[in-house]
Design a protein around this motif. Structure first.
Motif, PDB file in Angstrom:
ATOM      1  N   ASN A 148      -3.491 -42.876 -58.581  1.00  0.00           N
ATOM      2  CA  ASN A 148      -2.210 -42.807 -57.890  1.00  0.00           C
ATOM      3  C   ASN A 148      -1.391 -41.626 -58.368  1.00  0.00           C
ATOM      4  N   VAL A 149      -1.399 -41.362 -59.662  1.00  0.00           N
ATOM      5  CA  VAL A 149      -0.669 -40.205 -60.182  1.00  0.00           C
ATOM      6  C   VAL A 149      -1.264 -38.916 -59.626  1.00  0.00           C
ATOM      7  N   LEU A 150      -2.579 -38.838 -59.577  1.00  0.00           N
ATOM      8  CA  LEU A 150      -3.245 -37.644 -59.071  1.00  0.00           C
ATOM      9  C   LEU A 150      -2.987 -37.423 -57.584  1.00  0.00           C
ATOM     10  N   CYS A 151      -2.559 -38.463 -56.883  1.00  0.00           N
ATOM     11  CA  CYS A 151      -2.194 -38.285 -55.471  1.00  0.00           C
ATOM     12  C   CYS A 151      -1.066 -37.268 -55.310  1.00  0.00           C
ATOM     13  N   GLY A 152      -0.323 -37.037 -56.374  1.00  0.00           N
ATOM     14  CA  GLY A 152       0.714 -36.020 -56.327  1.00  0.00           C
ATOM     15  C   GLY A 152       0.174 -34.608 -56.146  1.00  0.00           C
ATOM     16  N   ARG A 153      -1.144 -34.433 -56.312  1.00  0.00           N
ATOM     17  CA  ARG A 153      -1.755 -33.114 -56.144  1.00  0.00           C
ATOM     18  C   ARG A 153      -2.481 -32.952 -54.814  1.00  0.00           C
ATOM     19  N   LEU A 154      -2.353 -33.938 -53.931  1.00  0.00           N
ATOM     20  CA  LEU A 154      -3.102 -33.886 -52.671  1.00  0.00           C
ATOM     21  C   LEU A 154      -2.756 -32.660 -51.849  1.00  0.00           C
ATOM     22  N   GLY A 155      -1.526 -32.185 -51.943  1.00  0.00           N
ATOM     23  CA  GLY A 155      -1.134 -31.006 -51.172  1.00  0.00           C
ATOM     24  C   GLY A 155      -1.640 -29.698 -51.753  1.00  0.00           C
ATOM     25  N   VAL A 175       6.417 -36.246 -60.103  1.00  0.00           N
ATOM     26  CA  VAL A 175       6.464 -35.103 -61.019  1.00  0.00           C
ATOM     27  C   VAL A 175       5.150 -34.331 -60.981  1.00  0.00           C
ATOM     28  N   MET A 176       4.061 -35.041 -60.695  1.00  0.00           N
ATOM     29  CA  MET A 176       2.743 -34.406 -60.620  1.00  0.00           C
ATOM     30  C   MET A 176       2.697 -33.338 -59.534  1.00  0.00           C
ATOM     31  N   GLN A 177       3.575 -33.431 -58.561  1.00  0.00           N
ATOM     32  CA  GLN A 177       3.637 -32.431 -57.496  1.00  0.00           C
ATOM     33  C   GLN A 177       4.187 -31.097 -57.977  1.00  0.00           C
ATOM     34  N   ASP A 178       4.705 -31.051 -59.196  1.00  0.00           N
ATOM     35  CA  ASP A 178       5.418 -29.868 -59.684  1.00  0.00           C
ATOM     36  C   ASP A 178       6.562 -29.539 -58.741  1.00  0.00           C
ATOM     37  N   PRO A 179       7.449 -30.515 -58.492  1.00  0.00           N
ATOM     38  CA  PRO A 179       8.472 -30.331 -57.467  1.00  0.00           C
ATOM     39  C   PRO A 179       9.626 -29.459 -57.933  1.00  0.00           C
ATOM     40  N   ARG A 219       4.160 -28.945 -44.281  1.00  0.00           N
ATOM     41  CA  ARG A 219       3.352 -29.512 -45.374  1.00  0.00           C
ATOM     42  C   ARG A 219       3.505 -28.697 -46.645  1.00  0.00           C
ATOM     43  N   MET A 220       3.546 -27.383 -46.522  1.00  0.00           N
ATOM     44  CA  MET A 220       3.710 -26.522 -47.699  1.00  0.00           C
ATOM     45  C   MET A 220       5.074 -26.739 -48.342  1.00  0.00           C
ATOM     46  N   ALA A 221       6.113 -26.892 -47.528  1.00  0.00           N
ATOM     47  CA  ALA A 221       7.454 -27.121 -48.073  1.00  0.00           C
ATOM     48  C   ALA A 221       7.536 -28.473 -48.759  1.00  0.00           C
ATOM     49  N   ARG A 222       6.898 -29.482 -48.195  1.00  0.00           N
ATOM     50  CA  ARG A 222       6.941 -30.827 -48.772  1.00  0.00           C
ATOM     51  C   ARG A 222       6.253 -30.903 -50.135  1.00  0.00           C
ATOM     52  N   ARG A 223       5.330 -29.986 -50.400  1.00  0.00           N
ATOM     53  CA  ARG A 223       4.659 -30.004 -51.698  1.00  0.00           C
ATOM     54  C   ARG A 223       5.656 -29.879 -52.840  1.00  0.00           C
ATOM     55  N   ARG A 224       6.786 -29.201 -52.585  1.00  0.00           N
ATOM     56  CA  ARG A 224       7.749 -28.950 -53.654  1.00  0.00           C
ATOM     57  C   ARG A 224       8.889 -29.961 -53.667  1.00  0.00           C
ATOM     58  N   ILE A 225       8.749 -31.029 -52.869  1.00  0.00           N
ATOM     59  CA  ILE A 225       9.766 -32.078 -52.849  1.00  0.00           C
ATOM     60  C   ILE A 225       9.110 -33.395 -53.237  1.00  0.00           C
ATOM     61  N   GLY A 226       9.360 -33.869 -54.460  1.00  0.00           N
ATOM     62  CA  GLY A 226       8.822 -35.146 -54.892  1.00  0.00           C
ATOM     63  C   GLY A 226       9.648 -36.289 -54.327  1.00  0.00           C
ATOM     64  N   MET A 227       8.992 -37.427 -54.076  1.00  0.00           N
ATOM     65  CA  MET A 227       9.680 -38.581 -53.494  1.00  0.00           C
ATOM     66  C   MET A 227       9.366 -39.818 -54.304  1.00  0.00           C
ATOM     67  N   VAL A 228      10.422 -40.554 -54.693  1.00  0.00           N
ATOM     68  CA  VAL A 228      10.290 -41.838 -55.382  1.00  0.00           C
ATOM     69  C   VAL A 228      10.848 -42.899 -54.440  1.00  0.00           C
ATOM     70  N   PHE A 229      10.023 -43.897 -54.122  1.00  0.00           N
ATOM     71  CA  PHE A 229      10.380 -44.869 -53.096  1.00  0.00           C
ATOM     72  C   PHE A 229      10.871 -46.183 -53.695  1.00  0.00           C
ATOM     73  N   GLN A 230      11.684 -46.882 -52.926  1.00  0.00           N
ATOM     74  CA  GLN A 230      12.182 -48.201 -53.326  1.00  0.00           C
ATOM     75  C   GLN A 230      11.038 -49.184 -53.544  1.00  0.00           C
ATOM     76  N   GLU A 231      10.076 -49.184 -52.645  1.00  0.00           N
ATOM     77  CA  GLU A 231       8.949 -50.121 -52.723  1.00  0.00           C
ATOM     78  C   GLU A 231       7.707 -49.462 -53.309  1.00  0.00           C
ATOM     79  N   TYR A 232       7.916 -48.422 -54.115  1.00  0.00           N
ATOM     80  CA  TYR A 232       6.888 -47.770 -54.932  1.00  0.00           C
ATOM     81  C   TYR A 232       5.901 -46.929 -54.118  1.00  0.00           C
ATOM     82  N   ASN A 233       5.404 -47.452 -52.973  1.00  0.00           N
ATOM     83  CA  ASN A 233       4.524 -46.691 -52.094  1.00  0.00           C
ATOM     84  C   ASN A 233       3.251 -46.235 -52.793  1.00  0.00           C
TER      85      ASN A 233
END
Length: 269
Positions: A118-125, A180-184, A94-108
């Protein structure tokens, strides 16, 4: 003759760039003895856009999803941030995934939530679970989320709209802002333009290129459109039947390579 990649020193060594990624002998089998990825080895330095092209079913999405462990590899190594992601479990993953942002085909996106949520969801980790549950994010995070909406061309007027009220292009912009909100240190994008019209596809690629250049964040993107890959990527990786058959700059990608990647010649113009 196809150009293939070769293993590089592990990015845990001194001098590795932030966002450096090293894949060694990565193999994925959904069914025993039927590999989707056949011992892939490649290195991605911490800069620019790397585009992965190839026909459907050749393993492009599986490769992306193995990197961030949405799919567990059968064998091999995935070095990022000083750790082998293939071996991580639980909190370490989970800690490693915080630094990997993901952009999905179907937006997710979470359809019932607002754009800003939704943008703030990037800070959930990064926030305690109770804050996330109550949607109480630090003021600095909220300010940055609004700034990112401006950066992706939406602006504050979209902040309170529900995600299900947006067009496809607008949803993808929200997805990019969330990543990008994840600070990846690395962004992965899985066919982010395949559901969009040609004009919007170019706009999304322009946005991703600008974000990569401005923030210095490397982006690895699966993409069907070869012209977009040539236009926006600094490096193109061509895959066929689970293997890398081309790896080089866009201007080195010739029709003979596309024939190796996609097969046949009648579709080439």
């Amino acid at each position: 003759m196809p150009v293939t990649s070769h293993p590089h020193p592990a990015p845990t060594e001194a001098g590795a760039l932030p966002g450096s990624l090293l894949i060694r002998n990565l193999r994925k089998e959904y069914r025993a003895g039927q590999p989707v990825l056949k011992d892939i080895s490649l290195a991605v330095e911490g800069r620019g856009i790397t585009a992965i092209i190839g026909p459907s079913g050749t393993g492009k999405s599986t490769l992306i999803r193995c990197i961030n462990r949405l799919v567990d590899p059968t064998s091999g190594e995935i070095w990022f941030g000083g750790s082998d992601l293939a071996r991580l479990r639980g909190r370490s993953l989970r800690m490693a995934r915080r630094r990997i942002g993901m952009v999905f085909q179907e937006y997710n996106l979470v359809e019932r939530l607002s754009v800003i949520e939704n943008v703030l969801c990037g800070r959930l980790g990064y926030v305690p679970a109770w804050r996330a549950f109550l949607r109480r994010f630090p003021d600095s995070d909220v300010e940055r989320a609004f700034a990112l909406l401006d950066a992706v061309g939406l602006g504050a007027d979209f902040a309170t709209r529900r995600a299900d009220q947006l067009s496809g292009g607008q949803r993808q912009r929200v997805g990019i802002a969330r990543a990008v909100m994840q600070d990846p240190a690395l962004v992965l994008a899985d066919e982010p333009t395949s559901s969009l019209d040609p004009k919007t596809s170019v706009e999304i690629m322009e946005l991703m290129a600008a974000l990569s250049a401005g923030g210095g964040t490397p982006i690895v993107i699966n993409i069907h459109n070869v012209d977009l890959a040539r236009r926006f990527a600094q490096r193109v990786i061509g895959m066929s039947r689970g293997e890398v058959v081309f790896d080089g700059p866009p201007d080195a990608l010739e029709d003979r390579h596309l024939t190796d990647i996609y097969g046949g010649e009648g579709w080439l113009s």
